[in-house]
Design a protein around this motif. Structure first.
Motif, PDB file in Angstrom:
ATOM      1  N   ASP A  13       1.207  -1.041   0.224  1.00  0.00           N
ATOM      2  CA  ASP A  13       0.037  -0.204  -0.008  1.00  0.00           C
ATOM      3  C   ASP A  13       1.000   0.673   0.060  1.00  0.00           C
ATOM      4  O   ASP A  13       2.142   1.350   0.925  1.00  0.00           O
ATOM      5  CB  ASP A  13      -0.828  -0.595   1.384  1.00  0.00           C
ATOM      6  CG  ASP A  13      -1.742   1.078   0.979  1.00  0.00           C
ATOM      7  OD1 ASP A  13      -2.670   1.083   0.285  1.00  0.00           O
ATOM      8  OD2 ASP A  13      -1.490   2.146   1.735  1.00  0.00           O
ATOM      9  N   ARG A  14       0.610   2.625  -0.504  1.00  0.00           N
ATOM     10  CA  ARG A  14       1.657   4.190  -1.168  1.00  0.00           C
ATOM     11  C   ARG A  14       0.325   4.742   0.408  1.00  0.00           C
ATOM     12  O   ARG A  14       0.894   5.477  -0.563  1.00  0.00           O
ATOM     13  CB  ARG A  14       1.437   3.416  -2.418  1.00  0.00           C
ATOM     14  CG  ARG A  14       1.843   2.685  -3.232  1.00  0.00           C
ATOM     15  CD  ARG A  14       2.258   3.450  -4.652  1.00  0.00           C
ATOM     16  NE  ARG A  14       0.443   4.045  -4.551  1.00  0.00           N
ATOM     17  CZ  ARG A  14       0.681   4.050  -6.144  1.00  0.00           C
ATOM     18  NH1 ARG A  14       1.710   4.247  -6.938  1.00  0.00           N
ATOM     19  NH2 ARG A  14      -0.627   4.370  -6.388  1.00  0.00           N
ATOM     20  N   TYR A  15      -0.555   4.557   0.711  1.00  0.00           N
ATOM     21  CA  TYR A  15      -1.726   5.261   1.356  1.00  0.00           C
ATOM     22  C   TYR A  15      -1.263   5.228   3.495  1.00  0.00           C
ATOM     23  O   TYR A  15      -2.361   5.580   2.937  1.00  0.00           O
ATOM     24  CB  TYR A  15      -2.441   5.416   1.018  1.00  0.00           C
ATOM     25  CG  TYR A  15      -2.717   5.474  -0.936  1.00  0.00           C
ATOM     26  CD1 TYR A  15      -2.718   6.727  -0.965  1.00  0.00           C
ATOM     27  CD2 TYR A  15      -3.030   4.722  -1.520  1.00  0.00           C
ATOM     28  CE1 TYR A  15      -2.204   7.052  -2.602  1.00  0.00           C
ATOM     29  CE2 TYR A  15      -3.091   4.376  -2.818  1.00  0.00           C
ATOM     30  CZ  TYR A  15      -2.520   5.971  -3.725  1.00  0.00           C
ATOM     31  OH  TYR A  15      -2.852   6.330  -5.264  1.00  0.00           O
ATOM     32  N   ASP A  16      -0.750   4.391   3.764  1.00  0.00           N
ATOM     33  CA  ASP A  16      -0.363   3.985   4.917  1.00  0.00           C
ATOM     34  C   ASP A  16      -1.002   3.390   5.691  1.00  0.00           C
ATOM     35  O   ASP A  16      -1.789   3.422   6.731  1.00  0.00           O
ATOM     36  CB  ASP A  16      -0.331   6.271   5.685  1.00  0.00           C
ATOM     37  CG  ASP A  16       1.133   5.892   5.033  1.00  0.00           C
ATOM     38  OD1 ASP A  16       2.602   6.084   4.649  1.00  0.00           O
ATOM     39  OD2 ASP A  16       0.864   8.377   4.951  1.00  0.00           O
ATOM     40  N   ASN A  17      -2.152   2.716   4.602  1.00  0.00           N
ATOM     41  CA  ASN A  17      -2.630   1.882   5.359  1.00  0.00           C
ATOM     42  C   ASN A  17      -2.761   0.518   5.168  1.00  0.00           C
ATOM     43  O   ASN A  17      -0.747   0.171   5.183  1.00  0.00           O
ATOM     44  CB  ASN A  17      -4.038   0.897   4.245  1.00  0.00           C
ATOM     45  CG  ASN A  17      -4.767   2.240   3.819  1.00  0.00           C
ATOM     46  OD1 ASN A  17      -5.827   2.964   4.492  1.00  0.00           O
ATOM     47  ND2 ASN A  17      -4.878   2.967   2.116  1.00  0.00           N
ATOM     48  N   ASP A  18      -2.436  -0.589   6.692  1.00  0.00           N
ATOM     49  CA  ASP A  18      -2.496  -1.630   7.650  1.00  0.00           C
ATOM     50  C   ASP A  18      -1.684  -2.557   5.908  1.00  0.00           C
ATOM     51  O   ASP A  18      -2.750  -2.726   5.524  1.00  0.00           O
ATOM     52  CB  ASP A  18      -2.722  -1.761   8.467  1.00  0.00           C
ATOM     53  CG  ASP A  18      -2.792  -0.578   9.638  1.00  0.00           C
ATOM     54  OD1 ASP A  18      -1.387   0.054   9.814  1.00  0.00           O
ATOM     55  OD2 ASP A  18      -3.389  -0.520  10.467  1.00  0.00           O
ATOM     56  N   GLY A 165      -6.411  -1.036   1.916  1.00  0.00           N
ATOM     57  CA  GLY A 165      -5.028  -1.713   1.607  1.00  0.00           C
ATOM     58  C   GLY A 165      -4.357  -2.225   0.632  1.00  0.00           C
ATOM     59  O   GLY A 165      -5.264  -2.912  -0.346  1.00  0.00           O
ATOM     60  N   ALA A 166      -2.882  -2.430  -0.003  1.00  0.00           N
ATOM     61  CA  ALA A 166      -2.477  -3.521  -0.811  1.00  0.00           C
ATOM     62  C   ALA A 166      -1.690  -4.640  -0.332  1.00  0.00           C
ATOM     63  O   ALA A 166      -0.564  -3.590   0.419  1.00  0.00           O
ATOM     64  CB  ALA A 166      -2.072  -2.726  -1.418  1.00  0.00           C
ATOM     65  N   THR A 167      -2.065  -5.700   0.176  1.00  0.00           N
ATOM     66  CA  THR A 167      -0.599  -6.574   0.671  1.00  0.00           C
ATOM     67  C   THR A 167       0.018  -8.429  -0.385  1.00  0.00           C
ATOM     68  O   THR A 167      -0.950  -8.384  -1.673  1.00  0.00           O
ATOM     69  CB  THR A 167      -1.774  -7.561   1.484  1.00  0.00           C
ATOM     70  OG1 THR A 167      -2.133  -6.119   2.304  1.00  0.00           O
ATOM     71  CG2 THR A 167      -0.401  -8.279   2.417  1.00  0.00           C
ATOM     72  N   ARG A 168       1.078  -8.497  -0.221  1.00  0.00           N
ATOM     73  CA  ARG A 168       0.755 -10.008  -0.784  1.00  0.00           C
ATOM     74  C   ARG A 168       1.577 -10.613   0.245  1.00  0.00           C
ATOM     75  O   ARG A 168       2.691 -10.356   1.275  1.00  0.00           O
ATOM     76  CB  ARG A 168       2.423  -9.163  -2.264  1.00  0.00           C
ATOM     77  CG  ARG A 168       2.974 -10.830  -2.500  1.00  0.00           C
ATOM     78  CD  ARG A 168       3.824 -10.919  -3.477  1.00  0.00           C
ATOM     79  NE  ARG A 168       5.337  -9.676  -2.602  1.00  0.00           N
ATOM     80  CZ  ARG A 168       6.155  -8.437  -3.377  1.00  0.00           C
ATOM     81  NH1 ARG A 168       5.277  -7.972  -4.238  1.00  0.00           N
ATOM     82  NH2 ARG A 168       6.596  -8.410  -2.358  1.00  0.00           N
ATOM     83  N   TRP A 169       0.880 -11.611   0.281  1.00  0.00           N
ATOM     84  CA  TRP A 169       1.194 -13.160   1.003  1.00  0.00           C
ATOM     85  C   TRP A 169       1.838 -14.046   0.301  1.00  0.00           C
ATOM     86  O   TRP A 169       2.004 -14.339  -1.167  1.00  0.00           O
ATOM     87  CB  TRP A 169      -0.083 -13.373   0.968  1.00  0.00           C
ATOM     88  CG  TRP A 169      -1.055 -12.381   1.957  1.00  0.00           C
ATOM     89  CD1 TRP A 169      -1.127 -12.172   3.496  1.00  0.00           C
ATOM     90  CD2 TRP A 169      -1.640 -11.657   1.708  1.00  0.00           C
ATOM     91  NE1 TRP A 169      -1.790 -11.082   3.647  1.00  0.00           N
ATOM     92  CE2 TRP A 169      -2.360 -11.012   2.342  1.00  0.00           C
ATOM     93  CE3 TRP A 169      -2.757 -11.701   0.639  1.00  0.00           C
ATOM     94  CZ2 TRP A 169      -3.399 -10.670   1.960  1.00  0.00           C
ATOM     95  CZ3 TRP A 169      -3.070 -10.940  -0.194  1.00  0.00           C
ATOM     96  CH2 TRP A 169      -4.440 -10.493   1.511  1.00  0.00           C
ATOM     97  N   ARG A 170       3.338 -14.324   1.247  1.00  0.00           N
ATOM     98  CA  ARG A 170       3.994 -15.574   0.051  1.00  0.00           C
ATOM     99  C   ARG A 170       4.069 -17.090   1.097  1.00  0.00           C
ATOM    100  O   ARG A 170       4.285 -16.712   2.290  1.00  0.00           O
ATOM    101  CB  ARG A 170       5.442 -15.592  -0.116  1.00  0.00           C
ATOM    102  CG  ARG A 170       6.427 -16.550  -0.405  1.00  0.00           C
ATOM    103  CD  ARG A 170       7.672 -15.745  -0.789  1.00  0.00           C
ATOM    104  NE  ARG A 170       8.431 -16.126   0.312  1.00  0.00           N
ATOM    105  CZ  ARG A 170       8.816 -16.992   0.471  1.00  0.00           C
ATOM    106  NH1 ARG A 170       9.046 -18.377   0.594  1.00  0.00           N
ATOM    107  NH2 ARG A 170       9.535 -16.641   1.741  1.00  0.00           N
ATOM    108  N   PHE A 171       3.492 -17.565   0.076  1.00  0.00           N
ATOM    109  CA  PHE A 171       2.797 -19.271   1.107  1.00  0.00           C
ATOM    110  C   PHE A 171       4.467 -20.238   0.583  1.00  0.00           C
ATOM    111  O   PHE A 171       4.475 -20.499   0.047  1.00  0.00           O
ATOM    112  CB  PHE A 171       1.944 -19.833   0.495  1.00  0.00           C
ATOM    113  CG  PHE A 171       0.974 -19.303   0.560  1.00  0.00           C
ATOM    114  CD1 PHE A 171       0.111 -18.996   2.013  1.00  0.00           C
ATOM    115  CD2 PHE A 171       0.719 -18.233  -0.597  1.00  0.00           C
ATOM    116  CE1 PHE A 171      -0.673 -18.530   1.266  1.00  0.00           C
ATOM    117  CE2 PHE A 171      -0.257 -17.346  -0.167  1.00  0.00           C
ATOM    118  CZ  PHE A 171      -1.243 -17.434   0.567  1.00  0.00           C
TER     119      PHE A 171
END
Length: 173
Positions: A13-18, A165-171
């Motif tokens: 995220d580029r907007y300070d979201n968690d 928000g925007a998040t990447r998860w790796r498994f």
């Protein structure tokens, strides 16, 4: 995938979201994924040409399944290269899963998924190591249809509703 918790989480995220919790994406998959959910499979041909097609997913015991006729472009692409993406529009979250799809041929799983699809309104039946029914989506090709299980390596979620928000998860696999 329910038994696969992320081993790495990255805030995009580029907007300070968690960071978005994986539980938000997982909850959407468990509760919202139906035949009406827009879901697209992205594959690549052996020469690298991209392809995208809508699929009818089934979420069973934390695993994502879909069907495809053996002569379709998506099945031919997967036979040559199992790497693919699955893009899903959930309520409040766009989710792109990157991983591999493998054909499922064991009778018990094929029969179980035929029952899941049938209970969901598509009258599928097991036919050996594939599925058959009076009809399917035109993009599925003619019966019988192969069953595939998708395994995610990474996922990216972009929230379209609060909390954003925007998040990447790796498994780990």
């Amino acid at each position: 995938m329910t038994h696969h918790e992320p081993v790495e989480t990255t805030n995009l995220d580029r907007y300070d979201n968690d960071v978005l919790p994986w539980s938000r994406a997982l909850g959407g998959l468990e509760k919202e994924l139906t035949e009406d959910t827009p879901v697209f499979l992205g594959t690549a041909s052996p020469d690298g040409r991209p392809h995208s097609a809508g699929i009818g997913p089934a979420w069973v015991d934390g695993e994502l399944y879909f069907t495809s006729g053996p002569g379709t472009r998506k099945s031919r692409d997967l036979a040559a290269n199992p790497a693919c993406t699955v893009s899903i529009r959930l309520r409040g979250l766009d989710l792109v899963l990157e991983g591999e799809a493998a054909r499922v041929t064991d009778t018990a799983t094929v029969e179980r998924l035929a029952g899941v699809y049938s209970a969901g309104g598509w009258p599928a039946e097991a036919a050996g190591d594939a599925l058959t029914a009076p009809y399917s989506a035109p993009s599925a090709g003619p019966p019988p249809w192969h069953l595939y299980r998708f395994t995610a390596r990474t996922a990216v979620g972009v929230a379209t509703a609060e909390p954003h928000g925007a998040t990447r998860w790796r498994f780990a696999h």
